[in-house]
Write an enzyme that holds these catalytic residues in place. Sequence first.
Site, PDB file in Angstrom:
ATOM      1  N   HIS A   1       1.703 -20.766   9.812  1.00 27.07           N
ATOM      2  CA  HIS A   1       0.763 -20.615   8.727  1.00 27.07           C
ATOM      3  C   HIS A   1      -0.415 -19.852   8.764  1.00 27.07           C
ATOM      4  CE1 HIS A   1       3.304 -24.244   8.265  1.00 27.07           C
ATOM      5  NE2 HIS A   1       3.326 -23.729   6.537  1.00 27.07           N
TER       6      HIS A   1
ATOM      7  N   ASN B   1      -8.655 -21.737  -2.770  1.00 23.86           N
ATOM      8  CA  ASN B   1      -7.932 -20.486  -2.890  1.00 23.86           C
ATOM      9  C   ASN B   1      -6.901 -20.276  -4.197  1.00 23.86           C
ATOM     10  OD1 ASN B   1      -5.640 -21.800  -1.898  1.00 23.86           O
ATOM     11  ND2 ASN B   1      -5.719 -21.065   0.088  1.00 23.86           N
TER      12      ASN B   1
ATOM     13  N   ILE C   1      -4.130 -21.071  -4.503  1.00 18.92           N
ATOM     14  CA  ILE C   1      -2.583 -20.845  -3.910  1.00 18.92           C
ATOM     15  C   ILE C   1      -2.235 -22.127  -3.405  1.00 18.92           C
ATOM     16  CG2 ILE C   1      -1.419 -19.397  -2.507  1.00 18.92           C
ATOM     17  CD1 ILE C   1      -2.227 -17.765  -4.824  1.00 18.92           C
TER      18      ILE C   1
ATOM     19  N   HIS D   1       1.057 -17.818   2.835  1.00 20.55           N
ATOM     20  CA  HIS D   1       0.771 -19.092   3.112  1.00 20.55           C
ATOM     21  C   HIS D   1       1.432 -19.657   4.427  1.00 20.55           C
ATOM     22  CE1 HIS D   1       1.074 -23.335   2.750  1.00 20.55           C
ATOM     23  NE2 HIS D   1       2.296 -23.345   3.023  1.00 20.55           N
TER      24      HIS D   1
ATOM     25  N   ARG E   1       1.049 -67.205   6.211  1.00 21.52           N
ATOM     26  CA  ARG E   1      -0.183 -66.411   5.930  1.00 21.52           C
ATOM     27  C   ARG E   1      -1.377 -67.170   5.942  1.00 21.52           C
ATOM     28  NH1 ARG E   1      -1.257 -66.948  -0.486  1.00 21.52           N
ATOM     29  NH2 ARG E   1       0.036 -68.688  -0.881  1.00 21.52           N
TER      30      ARG E   1
ATOM     31  N   SER F   1      -4.828 -64.111  -1.286  1.00 17.44           N
ATOM     32  CA  SER F   1      -3.424 -64.136  -0.928  1.00 17.44           C
ATOM     33  C   SER F   1      -3.108 -63.810   0.517  1.00 17.44           C
ATOM     34  CB  SER F   1      -2.678 -63.368  -2.056  1.00 17.44           C
ATOM     35  OG  SER F   1      -2.966 -63.571  -3.331  1.00 17.44           O
TER      36      SER F   1
ATOM     37  N   GLU G   1      -3.674 -49.327  -1.565  1.00 14.21           N
ATOM     38  CA  GLU G   1      -2.886 -49.407  -0.308  1.00 14.21           C
ATOM     39  C   GLU G   1      -2.855 -48.505   0.716  1.00 14.21           C
ATOM     40  OE1 GLU G   1      -1.628 -50.065  -3.379  1.00 14.21           O
ATOM     41  OE2 GLU G   1      -1.963 -52.182  -3.640  1.00 14.21           O
TER      42      GLU G   1
ATOM     43  N   HIS H   1       8.410 -57.890  -6.337  1.00 16.91           N
ATOM     44  CA  HIS H   1       7.400 -58.219  -5.138  1.00 16.91           C
ATOM     45  C   HIS H   1       8.219 -58.866  -3.956  1.00 16.91           C
ATOM     46  CE1 HIS H   1       4.499 -57.936  -8.406  1.00 16.91           C
ATOM     47  NE2 HIS H   1       3.693 -58.393  -7.891  1.00 16.91           N
TER      48      HIS H   1
ATOM     49  N   ARG I   1       4.753 -66.747   2.264  1.00 18.61           N
ATOM     50  CA  ARG I   1       3.803 -67.332   0.994  1.00 18.61           C
ATOM     51  C   ARG I   1       4.160 -68.926   1.027  1.00 18.61           C
ATOM     52  NH1 ARG I   1       4.958 -69.293  -4.444  1.00 18.61           N
ATOM     53  NH2 ARG I   1       2.778 -69.425  -5.414  1.00 18.61           N
TER      54      ARG I   1
HETATM   55  C1  LIG Z   1       2.950 -34.623   1.714  1.00 15.61           C
HETATM   56  C2  LIG Z   1       3.111 -33.164   1.809  1.00 15.61           C
HETATM   57  N1  LIG Z   1       4.228 -32.625   1.081  1.00 15.61           N
HETATM   58  C3  LIG Z   1       4.522 -31.555   1.189  1.00 15.61           C
HETATM   59  C4  LIG Z   1       4.139 -30.599   2.230  1.00 15.61           C
HETATM   60  C5  LIG Z   1       4.738 -29.311   2.700  1.00 15.61           C
HETATM   61  N2  LIG Z   1       3.457 -28.367   2.251  1.00 15.61           N
HETATM   62  C6  LIG Z   1       2.937 -27.859   3.394  1.00 15.61           C
HETATM   63  S1  LIG Z   1       1.583 -26.910   2.772  1.00 15.61           S
HETATM   64  C7  LIG Z   1       2.031 -27.001   1.215  1.00 15.61           C
HETATM   65  C8  LIG Z   1       1.189 -26.397   0.156  1.00 15.61           C
HETATM   66  C9  LIG Z   1      -0.155 -26.668   0.540  1.00 15.61           C
HETATM   67  O1  LIG Z   1      -0.883 -25.947  -0.545  1.00 15.61           O
HETATM   68  P1  LIG Z   1      -2.592 -25.795  -0.205  1.00 15.61           P
HETATM   69  O2  LIG Z   1      -3.055 -26.888   0.343  1.00 15.61           O
HETATM   70  O3  LIG Z   1      -3.146 -24.996  -1.111  1.00 15.61           O
HETATM   71  O4  LIG Z   1      -2.519 -24.642   1.406  1.00 15.61           O
HETATM   72  P2  LIG Z   1      -2.662 -23.273   1.222  1.00 15.61           P
HETATM   73  O5  LIG Z   1      -1.294 -22.570   0.614  1.00 15.61           O
HETATM   74  O6  LIG Z   1      -3.820 -22.807   0.488  1.00 15.61           O
HETATM   75  O7  LIG Z   1      -2.655 -22.936   2.588  1.00 15.61           O
HETATM   76  C10 LIG Z   1       2.877 -27.975   1.195  1.00 15.61           C
HETATM   77  C11 LIG Z   1       3.761 -28.116  -0.344  1.00 15.61           C
HETATM   78  C12 LIG Z   1       3.439 -31.237   3.236  1.00 15.61           C
HETATM   79  N3  LIG Z   1       2.826 -30.785   4.459  1.00 15.61           N
HETATM   80  N4  LIG Z   1       2.764 -32.637   3.060  1.00 15.61           N
HETATM   81 MG   LIG Z   2      -4.216 -23.589  -1.407  1.00 20.28          MG
END
Ligand SMILES: Cc1ncc(C[n+]2csc(CCOP(=O)(O)OP(=O)(O)O)c2C)c(N)n1
Ligand SMILES: [Mg+2]
Length: 661
Positions: free
Chosen positions: A34, A191, A193, A265, A358, A385, A412, A474, A521
């Site tokens: 990336h 950004n 994007i 990306h 517990r 709990s 959580e 639960h 429990r």
């Molecule tokens: C929990 C999770 N879901 C999906 C992904 C797959 N994934 C990696 S980067 C990305 C997009 C991220 O967008 P952004 O944070 O804006 O990064 P940019 O494109 O600006 O570098 C996704 C969906 C991941 N790594 N983790």
């Molecule tokens: Mg982004």
Amino acid sequence: MTLQQTISTSTEDQMANAIRALAMDAVQAANSGHPGAPMGMADVATVLFNRFMTLDPKDPSWADRDRFVMSAGHGSMLVYAINHLLGYDDMPMDQLRRFRQLGSRTAGHPEYGHAKGIETTTGPLGQGISTAVGMALAERMMNARFGDDLVDHYTYVIAGDGCLMEGISHEAIDLAGHLGLSRLIVLWDDNGITIDGGTDLSTSTNQLARFAAAGWHVASVDGHDKTAVAAALETARAEASPSLIACKTIIGFGAPNKQGSHDVHGAPLGDAEIAAARETLGWTHAPFEIPPEVYDGWRAVAARGADARSAWARRLADSPDAWTFRAAHAPVDDASLDAAITAYKHRLSSDAPKVATRKASEMALEIVNGTLPNTVGGSADLTGSNNTKTRGQAPVKPGDYAGSYIHYGIREHGMAAAMNGIALHGGLKPYGGTFLAFADYCRPAMRLSSLMGLPVVYVMTHDSIGLGEDGPTHQPVETIASLRAMPNHLVFRPCDAVETAEAWQIAMTQTARPSTLALSRQGLPTVRTRHTEANLTARGAYVLRDVARRDLTLIATGSEVEIALAASEALAAEGIAVAVVSAPCFELFAEATPEQRAAVLGDAPRIGIEAAIRQGWDLMLRPEDGFIGMTGFGASAPAPELYRHFGITADAVAALARQLV
Ligand SMILES: Cc1ncc(C[n+]2csc(CCOP(=O)(O)OP(=O)(O)O)c2C)c(N)n1
Ligand SMILES: [Mg+2]
């Protein structure tokens, strides 16, 4: 004092361009990775490190270093480039050339423990920022204990749009804002994007308003204007709340034809675009070649950090708290804990209380917390709990971090990630509770505890249909199996107060893996009424009721050990000789030798008994053996009725036994 110095802009520009060049070249060489985020955030990261970060690559685990978390873990090349430029000795250029290759330290996403200077594993979006909340909390807690001279550092996070969209970010932001974690500064790579395209495809949130609503200081800057970024950081560092700095950036900055689009990306730019980017950036150097003046710029950051570390080391040496501070960072004092737990077990075996595990866990924790000075408890709003709070534990409050108990709220996932951060920070030993069924709400962070090898302890109560009336929502049936499926994770299901104490002792002395304690429990009798010095739970499974000649072996965990014992007595009356094996931890049993396992399990027919699904029992059972447990979801009713309804009774065990022997 201001850290912001007059900096030759051209050198700083080139320092940033070095990150860009290394990112695009390494991704190209790997033909995978990336480039967009590292190129877009190169200016912000350079300002952060050049003007603010205090760290010493020669002593990467120095306790008072600033922490840097690349929450947008796909931008791992930003971390590797910076760590190379700073001079970490395990990050030579060769590692960057071998980005994403088997055996290299430069894994696809930054992995804790693979290389120095990687503070936490990131990649599952949202985890980094949430783990950082735990680090920033631990910083304040250690500061409350040891003062500014020894603990006074920042936690900086680079988070992307993805991290802020993930649900866990809500929990983390809310908790950090509430607790007023002033040393936490998030730099958002704003950004616009993500992978699919513009963020307008999927979000309309005003992030500044969201963070402000949670009590954060917020600011927005042009992420390519280094003066503006530095000024925003300067202000953020002085704030009494955590800070979000939205850094407006262009993803893939410098790649003239592709920047600003989702095309940069997560794909190599290609040779032509890389050549064009070199032209645009004025970067004339060959791939993986860095001019000396750029190295000099980055190495000056390291030198500044080394000076700070030396000064700190002198303060530590002179401090009356030096011994305590070092002890807090050292492994647990096994001998004291063993002595305390053994004495306690002795009392338990003679008192033979009938308590829920517990409750037994709380009793064991009284010993643990009384023996180990730096445990940090907590619960996701189920303190009464989960029985996680012991006498004398004061809650951590906004602005007052002296306590050792954290009210994580109904968060959580955020709790689990924060515990990872606390464990990573060092000096404190976190445990935290919720209902076992909600382990699924913690799971992505639990998985990172396991992957990173962090000795976090999950106190998961209400572990079966035995919780009764709250019903199938639960009642965990598949949860234990799902946790046993997780590599490097100890799952304990103790059957009585003695095994619970043993499980706590084992969990607290782990150094490289997390533990989950699955606790009942409902009340359970003490079955370990004969005291043993040895920690039998450490064997994973052991013979609890032995017979001279075995017709049958019953293997049970937790609340079902009582049922196995009752069945064995009924069968004995019929002349069937039954051994009962208690199996509180399958993972530890798997580590025993085949001979040890065979001696425990024997050759006779076996029946496994656990109020949960059979999956995961192949370690204990052969295809011809029997299993008494659950095959679907539970129901809402008083617990004894449910056990009868689902056929998890001594009678059912005895009936199956008669078929097998
Ligand atoms: C929990 C999770 N879901 C999906 C992904 C797959 N994934 C990696 S980067 C990305 C997009 C991220 O967008 P952004 O944070 O804006 O990064 P940019 O494109 O600006 O570098 C996704 C969906 C991941 N790594 N983790
Ligand atoms: Mg982004």
